[in-house]
Design an enzyme around this catalytic site. Structure first.
Site, short mmCIF file in Angstrom:
data_model
loop_
_atom_site.label_atom_id
_atom_site.label_comp_id
_atom_site.label_asym_id
_atom_site.label_seq_id
_atom_site.Cartn_x
_atom_site.Cartn_y
_atom_site.Cartn_z
N LYS A 197 -8.47 68.30 60.54
CA LYS A 197 -9.38 67.16 60.71
C LYS A 197 -10.64 67.35 59.87
O LYS A 197 -11.53 68.14 60.20
CB LYS A 197 -9.79 66.98 62.18
CG LYS A 197 -10.42 65.60 62.34
CD LYS A 197 -11.44 65.50 63.43
CE LYS A 197 -12.86 65.68 63.05
NZ LYS A 197 -13.46 64.77 62.07
N GLY A 250 -18.44 74.46 62.06
CA GLY A 250 -19.40 73.38 62.26
C GLY A 250 -20.58 73.90 63.05
O GLY A 250 -20.88 75.11 63.03
N SER A 251 -21.22 73.01 63.77
CA SER A 251 -22.45 73.39 64.48
C SER A 251 -22.13 74.25 65.71
O SER A 251 -21.05 74.12 66.31
CB SER A 251 -23.19 72.12 64.91
OG SER A 251 -22.37 71.36 65.77
N THR A 252 -23.08 75.08 66.08
CA THR A 252 -22.91 75.92 67.27
C THR A 252 -22.75 75.03 68.51
O THR A 252 -21.96 75.33 69.41
CB THR A 252 -24.11 76.88 67.40
OG1 THR A 252 -24.01 77.81 66.30
CG2 THR A 252 -24.09 77.66 68.70
N GLU A 253 -23.48 73.92 68.52
CA GLU A 253 -23.41 73.00 69.66
C GLU A 253 -21.97 72.50 69.87
O GLU A 253 -21.43 72.57 70.97
CB GLU A 253 -24.35 71.82 69.34
CG GLU A 253 -24.51 70.81 70.40
CD GLU A 253 -25.21 69.56 69.83
OE1 GLU A 253 -25.67 69.58 68.67
OE2 GLU A 253 -25.25 68.57 70.56
N GLY A 255 -19.32 73.85 68.56
CA GLY A 255 -18.49 75.04 68.80
C GLY A 255 -18.37 75.35 70.29
O GLY A 255 -17.30 75.68 70.80
N GLU A 272 -16.53 79.32 63.25
CA GLU A 272 -17.52 79.74 62.24
C GLU A 272 -18.65 78.75 62.35
O GLU A 272 -18.50 77.58 62.03
CB GLU A 272 -16.86 79.74 60.85
CG GLU A 272 -17.62 80.57 59.83
CD GLU A 272 -18.37 79.71 58.85
OE1 GLU A 272 -19.60 79.56 59.05
OE2 GLU A 272 -17.74 79.18 57.92
N CYS A 306 -24.14 77.29 56.07
CA CYS A 306 -24.39 77.96 57.35
C CYS A 306 -25.04 79.32 57.12
O CYS A 306 -25.70 79.85 58.01
CB CYS A 306 -23.11 78.06 58.15
SG CYS A 306 -21.70 78.50 57.15
N GLU A 403 -31.59 76.18 63.34
CA GLU A 403 -30.95 75.94 62.04
C GLU A 403 -31.33 74.54 61.54
O GLU A 403 -31.11 73.55 62.24
CB GLU A 403 -29.44 76.04 62.18
CG GLU A 403 -28.73 75.86 60.85
CD GLU A 403 -27.22 76.02 60.95
OE1 GLU A 403 -26.62 75.46 61.88
OE2 GLU A 403 -26.65 76.70 60.08
#
Ligand code: ADP
Length: 499
Positions: A197, A250-253, A255, A272, A306, A403
């Site tokens: 995706k 992608g973003s930690t959020e 993730g 990651e 990142c 970030e």
């Protein structure tokens, strides 16, 4: 006239004029809802293409195709040598179409064509070749066992590494093609089947890659590509009970949301995620190299990396000199449309990203930081932000802790080389770090104490298909690339035979 209107690459033009479909079971199909979404040119903010908006029904269809393909064994039980040949063929096809891919990437993401041509596409080609080589080298072990409760018995015990199965791969917009390669290469080398995706901001290169997947000869259902929004396609993929593994960048959020969604069937997860990487310049560094590299550590890809060196720490005595040097580099960066050969830095990828980055710059100033250079929007259209250096920051400011994912660096002095380790590690992230010094002992001491998945010494942003990349702490789980990634796409089976 806009850059798109001036394009004379027929292949790229045809990618911009057709309404894109989903690749399921080796067929290009419309989304179940028939809906599409608009893809924007970030240098002007205008619509440049339309892609199919996938939803849960499309996800179900793609997972079914991937499951059937996996269970058929057409891919996982193909000889490793033949699997490797198909991956190598994909690399060859990509290389043959390098210019087209570089142009698409530049248009879609906004990055300079010169960069896409020199880095994004060649790195993706190289990754597929590297992983093609791994297909024949995924080995188990023979293990001498003792078994104290069966005295005298003899066993042959060995392990095999088997593919995990059906893998969902959700990728971001900063390096659209390269992220697709990082994900697809190892998963396919190991014999998994995949649903990829791409990010809704940048689906173009993955869609074109779909054509090459068909041309390279992957069996039906081995590679499926679903475009659409995160909540409509990413979320159902992460939660799907028949997906064995989800790999996310992608973003930690998001993730953290993926981890929760994966709990339903305890699918394997690799992540990651974000970073807030320290880049440390000591007074004994070769400043002729360190200064331009400290600038490119943050400004490369418009700071949308990142691993961007977003916290610049400089030893007190040389602080003013380094900040002035980085600011001078920033001031010389030419902003423009990615297709313009003179452009050094393009627009940010989207309006949302533009608002996010400019919001951070404002918040930094509100909290007392000073702008040494940059800090403003560039031009009247598109999502351009000037390369920005912030000084007079403190560790509690949002711009130092969070970030930004844009061309904004916070520069901070430090006094004592011993104090820098806790300062560098004062973050929830742990993706990368840079160290600039000519003292080899100091360099390795820092490398050993910094809690990050990659430490670059006297260099920055050096990537290779053979070199693992990934995060400590909230920067993720697992590694991309290198031999280590194969562990994430295989599982170990122990076989024990009494002989
Ligand atoms: P950014 O905030 O930088 O756009 P995201 O982490 O939101 O990065 O996006 C990375 C990828 O994750 C994209 O492909 C996006 O569509 C996808 N995504 C976003 N939200 C979700 C979600 N809730 N579940 C799964 N995937 C998602």
């Amino acid at each position: 006239m806009s850059a798109i209107a001036q394009l004379n690459d027929v292949a790229v033009k045809s990618m911009l004029t057709k309404t894109h479909k989903l690749l399921i079971n080796n067929q290009w199909v419309e989304s179940a809802s028939g809906e599409t979404f608009e893809v924007y040119d970030p240098s002007t903010g205008t619509v440049m293409a339309n892609a199919a908006a996938g939803n849960e029904q499309d996800v179900n269809k793609a997972v079914k195709a991937a499951r059937k393909a996996f269970e058929s064994g057409h891919w996982s039980e193909m000889t490793p040598s033949d699997r490797g040949k198909i991956l190598w063929k994909l690399a060859d096809l990509l290389e043959e179409n390098l210019e087209e891919f570089a142009t698409l990437e530049s248009l879609d993401n906004g990055k300079p064509l010169t960069i896409a041509r020199a880095a994004d596409v060649p790195l993706a080609v190289d990754l597929f070749r590297y992983m093609a080589g791994w297909a024949t080298k995924i080995e188990g072990k023979t293990i001498p066992i003792s078994v104290p409760y069966t005295p005298g018995a003899k066993y042959l015990a060995y392990t095999v590494r088997e593919p995990v199965g059906v893998v969902a791969q959700i990728i971001p917009w900063n390096f659209p093609l390269l992220m697709a390669a990082w994900k697809l290469g190892p998963a396919l080398a190991a014999g998994n089947t995949v649903i990829l995706k791409p990010a809704e901001q940048t689906p173009m290169s993955a869609l074109r890659l779909g054509d090459l997947v068909l041309e390279a000869g992957f069996p039906e259902g081995v590679v499926n590509i679903i475009t659409g929004f995160g909540e409509d396609t990413g979320a159902p993929l992460a939660a799907h009970p028949d997906v064995d593994k989800v790999a996310f960048t992608g973003s930690t959020e998001v993730g953290k949301m993926i981890v929760k969604a994966a709990a339903g069937n305890l699918k394997k997860v690799t992540l990651e995620l974000g970073g807030k990487s320290p880049n440390v310049v000591f007074k004994d560094a070769d400043l002729e190299t360190a200064i331009p590299n400290a600038a490119s550590a943050i400004f490369f890809n418009h700071g949308q990396c990142c691993c961007a060196g977003s916290r610049l720490y400089v030893e007190q005595e040389i602080f003013d000199k380094v900040v002035a040097g980085v600011a001078e580099h920033a001031g010389n960066i030419k902003l423009g449309c990615g297709l313009d050969p003179d452009t050094d830095m393009g627009p940010l990828v989207s309006e949302e990203q533009f608002s996010r980055v400019t919001g951070f710059i404002d918040s930094g100033q509100t909290e007392g930081a000073k702008v040494a250079t940059g800090g403003k929007r560039h031009g009247g259209e598109g999502y351009f932000v000037e390369p920005t250096v912030l000084v007079d920051t403190n560790p509690n400011m949002k711009v130092v802790r969070e970030e930004i994912f844009g061309p904004v660096v916070t520069a901070m002095p430090f006094k004592d080389p011993e104090e820098i380790i806790p300062i560098a590690n004062n973050t929830n992230y742990g993706l990368a770090a840079g160290v600039w010094t000519q003292d080899i002992g100091k360099a390795h001491r820092l490398a050993s104490h910094i809690k990050a998945g990659t430490v670059w010494i006297n260099c920055y942003n050096i990537f290779d298909a053979a070199l693992p990349f990934g995060g400590y702490k909230e920067s993720g789980w697992g590694r991309e690339m290198g031999g280590d990634i194969l562990e994430a796409y295989t599982q170990v089976k122990s076989v024990c035979v009494q002989v």
